[in-house]
Structure formats: C-alpha cells, structure tokens
Design a protein around this motif. Structure first.
Motif, short mmCIF file in Angstrom:
data_model
loop_
_atom_site.label_atom_id
_atom_site.label_comp_id
_atom_site.label_asym_id
_atom_site.label_seq_id
_atom_site.Cartn_x
_atom_site.Cartn_y
_atom_site.Cartn_z
N PRO A 1 1.11 -0.96 -0.20
CA PRO A 1 0.15 -0.46 -0.45
C PRO A 1 0.89 0.79 0.14
N GLU A 2 2.13 0.95 0.47
CA GLU A 2 2.99 2.27 0.76
C GLU A 2 3.25 2.63 -0.79
N ARG A 3 3.81 1.79 -1.21
CA ARG A 3 4.18 1.94 -3.01
C ARG A 3 3.09 1.81 -3.77
N VAL A 4 2.18 1.57 -3.69
CA VAL A 4 1.24 2.39 -4.45
C VAL A 4 0.25 3.70 -4.16
N LYS A 5 0.74 4.41 -2.84
CA LYS A 5 0.66 5.44 -2.75
C LYS A 5 1.17 6.61 -3.77
N GLN A 6 2.69 5.79 -3.24
CA GLN A 6 3.85 6.33 -4.13
C GLN A 6 3.42 6.73 -5.48
N VAL A 7 3.47 5.65 -5.93
CA VAL A 7 3.39 5.81 -7.42
C VAL A 7 2.28 6.39 -8.10
N ILE A 8 1.03 6.38 -7.18
CA ILE A 8 -0.17 7.05 -7.59
C ILE A 8 0.06 8.72 -7.75
N LEU B 1 -8.42 8.22 -15.52
CA LEU B 1 -8.92 6.35 -15.22
C LEU B 1 -7.72 5.85 -15.16
N LEU B 2 -8.32 4.47 -14.17
CA LEU B 2 -7.98 3.70 -13.03
C LEU B 2 -8.48 2.36 -13.79
N VAL B 3 -7.12 1.31 -14.14
CA VAL B 3 -7.45 0.25 -14.90
C VAL B 3 -7.00 -0.92 -13.81
N ASN B 4 -7.63 -1.10 -12.82
CA ASN B 4 -7.22 -1.91 -11.86
C ASN B 4 -7.18 -3.24 -12.41
N ASN B 5 -5.99 -4.30 -13.03
CA ASN B 5 -6.55 -5.03 -13.84
C ASN B 5 -5.53 -6.26 -13.17
N CYS C 1 -5.47 0.38 -5.21
CA CYS C 1 -4.93 1.91 -6.03
C CYS C 1 -6.37 2.30 -6.47
N SER C 2 -7.20 1.88 -6.24
CA SER C 2 -8.38 2.68 -5.93
C SER C 2 -9.07 3.37 -4.23
N GLN C 3 -7.87 3.47 -3.38
CA GLN C 3 -8.27 4.39 -2.29
C GLN C 3 -6.83 5.55 -2.47
N ALA C 4 -5.70 5.20 -2.86
CA ALA C 4 -4.83 6.23 -2.91
C ALA C 4 -5.35 6.85 -4.35
N VAL C 5 -5.61 6.64 -5.54
CA VAL C 5 -6.34 7.17 -6.80
C VAL C 5 -7.54 8.57 -5.78
N TYR C 6 -7.83 8.22 -5.26
CA TYR C 6 -9.47 8.85 -4.62
C TYR C 6 -8.86 10.10 -4.48
N PRO C 7 -8.37 11.02 -3.92
CA PRO C 7 -8.26 11.86 -2.93
C PRO C 7 -7.34 12.70 -4.91
N ILE C 8 -6.96 12.21 -5.49
CA ILE C 8 -6.18 12.56 -7.03
C ILE C 8 -8.04 13.53 -7.60
N GLY D 1 -13.25 11.25 -12.30
CA GLY D 1 -13.26 10.30 -12.87
C GLY D 1 -13.13 8.72 -13.08
N ARG D 2 -12.54 7.98 -13.31
CA ARG D 2 -13.02 6.97 -13.74
C ARG D 2 -12.11 5.81 -12.71
N ILE D 3 -12.99 4.37 -12.37
CA ILE D 3 -12.11 3.52 -12.06
C ILE D 3 -12.43 2.55 -12.48
N VAL D 4 -12.36 1.30 -13.38
CA VAL D 4 -12.23 0.14 -13.39
C VAL D 4 -11.98 -1.03 -13.36
N SER D 5 -12.60 -1.96 -13.07
CA SER D 5 -11.21 -3.09 -11.92
C SER D 5 -12.09 -4.07 -13.08
N THR D 6 -10.92 -5.56 -12.85
CA THR D 6 -11.08 -6.51 -13.91
C THR D 6 -11.45 -7.59 -12.23
N SER D 7 -12.97 -8.03 -13.15
CA SER D 7 -13.50 -8.93 -12.00
C SER D 7 -13.19 -10.43 -12.84
N MET D 8 -14.25 -10.66 -12.76
CA MET D 8 -14.23 -12.86 -13.57
C MET D 8 -15.25 -12.67 -13.26
#
Length: 283
Positions: free
Chosen positions: A82-89, A101-105, A136-143, A150-157
């Motif tokens: 999670p810390e790396r995710v926050k830093q990257v985003i 757009l964030l695509v959680n794939n 990733c979704s939480q980290a991109v939220y404030p931005i 913005g848009r968030i699309v996640s991959t399910s099955m």
C-alpha cells in the motif's frame, strides 16, 4: 486464436482522439488483457502509464506502444504494497497533472485444491486481486476528487457466479471486487468518480494458459492444452457467440466506460464473455 495484436484494423469502433489529454494508469498492463487495454487507450489518445511487477513486461509493452507513435510510460509496482501504491500514484499525478482513469487489472490466479490450499497461496491471490484493487482505488481517490472526477474500472471474472473447483482463492477475491465496486460507486459518486468492473470470459492469452492449467490428476479439463481443433469446437459449443474472446474485446468496454458514453454509468459489473457463463449455468 486472437489477441490484441491480431485484431483487424476495421474492428476499431471509437473515433480517433477520443481520449486526447487524458492520463490512464493500468496495473498489470504489460501483458494479456492488460496490454490490450493499454494499447487501445493509447491509440485513442491517452497517455498510458503501465504498471507491472516485472520489468521485462514493462520494457516490451512500452516499446510496442511507443514504436507506433503513441504516448506511454511505465512504472514497476507491486499492488500488494500500500505504501508503494500511494507513492506511485502520487508520482504519476504530479508528473502528468492528473489521473483520469485507473484500470485495476493486476491479478494472480492458478488452480489449487481448496482442501490443501496453503495460507501463502490464498494470501497471494487475495492480496493481488482484492487488496490491490482497494489500495489503488483508495490512493487515486483524493486525486480524482480534487480534479473534479474520474473513472475506475476493475477486472473481475465470471467463475464466482456459478462456483469453480480449484479456484476458491480467486473466486472469493473477485466476488470481493464486485462488492467493492458497488460500494465505492455509491460512496464516491458525489465526487463524480465513476466506479465499474468488467468480468471477462475465456480469453486464451499466454498468461491465462499458465495460470489456468489444472493439475493432471484434478479431473478439471485442460482446455488450453487441447489441440486447436478441440479449442475451436469448445468455442462453437460452449460459447453462445461461437468464438474465444480477445484482449481487444475487453479493452473496448474499458474505452466505452472511459468515454463520455460512460458519464452516467457507475456501480456496474459488465460481463464480456460471449454469453459463456450463461451457457454454463444451464442445467
């Protein structure tokens, strides 16, 4: 068999420049479905930031996209951190000024008997598929909230819709992704953040071949090890639309949701599988 590189040019359904000026971050975007998504978003004008744990995947994907004159960059990322995710985003937003757009794939799946599934195996898949999607979704939220949406699309099955032997870890995680998608869609709608998910059906990429090859003594059919003729026969009989899917089939839905056509769509789980899960659901 099809993939994102063999889809004919006439299959393009979106106008050129549809996503000009947008910034898209695609986790697991260097191979398979993720690469197909990255390629189409770049073709439509977005600057695509491709994230992957493996540098070799990043290098090949970047070369493929930029060689065609499209905009892309890459970043190494393990979505379980999670810390790396926050830093990257944060870095992506600072570099490009926004994230549209964030695509959680990113995902990690493999066959394993539930009775002997190790804690580490369970943890690895759930952390990548579910925790990573949330981090990733939480980290991109404030931005996205600050920039006005913005848009968030996640991959399910689709496997958790009917149960699937030897996939308890993945089906549980993806069911969680579906629930998370609906919750965030409602919670973040006031900030104009649209949150949706896509549930792909059978798409025989190389990654899927490796991940979904069952143990020899499991009794589960190894469709991907079958001859091309047998695979074609399965597609004709087991998939109502009569063919295997391609990464571009999934990417088209991502592009649709990222476009103005998706402005009033949130909380949806969009099945893209040629009707396969419905056929399997029949008695």
């Amino acid at each position: 068999m099809t993939d994102s590189t063999t889809t004919p040019a006439h299959a393009q359904v979106f106008r050129p420049g549809l996503l000009d000026g947008q910034v898209a971050l695609v986790t697991g975007g260097g191979t398979g479905i993720g690469l197909g998504i990255s390629e189409l978003l770049a073709e439509l004008g977005a600057h695509v930031v491709i994230a992957s744990r493996k540098p070799e995947h990043l290098e090949a994907a970047l070369a493929s996209i930029t060689a065609r004159g499209y905009k892309a960059s890459v970043v190494q990322l393990d979505v379980r951190d999670p810390e790396r995710v926050k830093q990257v985003i944060t870095d992506v937003a600072e570099t490009h000024g926004r994230i549209d757009l964030l695509v959680n794939n990113a995902a990690g799946n493999f066959y394993a008997p539930s009775a002997t599934l190790s804690p580490n195996a369970w943890k690895a898949v759930v952390e990548i598929d579910l925790y990573g999607t949330f981090y990733c979704s939480q980290a991109v939220y404030p931005i996205m909230a600050k920039q006005g949406g913005g848009r968030i699309v996640s991959t399910s099955m689709t496997l958790h819709y009917r149960g699937w032997p030897l996939m308890a870890h993945a089906t549980a995680a993806k069911a969680g992704v579906d629930a998370l998608t609906k919750t965030l869609a409602v919670e973040w709608a006031p900030q104009r953040i649209r949150v949706n998910a896509i549930a792909p059906g059978p798409i025989p990429t190389e990654g899927v071949r490796k991940a979904f090859t069952p143990p020899a003594d499991s009794g589960v059919p190894d469709l991907f090890a079958a001859a091309e003729e047998r695979m074609a026969e399965y597609a004709r009989k087991g998939i109502p639309l009569g063919r295997w899917g391609s990464p571009r089939d999934v990417a088209n839905m991502v592009a649709f949701l990222a476009s103005p056509a998706g402005d009033w769509i949130t909380g949806g789980i969009f099945v893209v599988d040629g009707g396969e899960w419905l056929a399997k659901a029949q008695p």
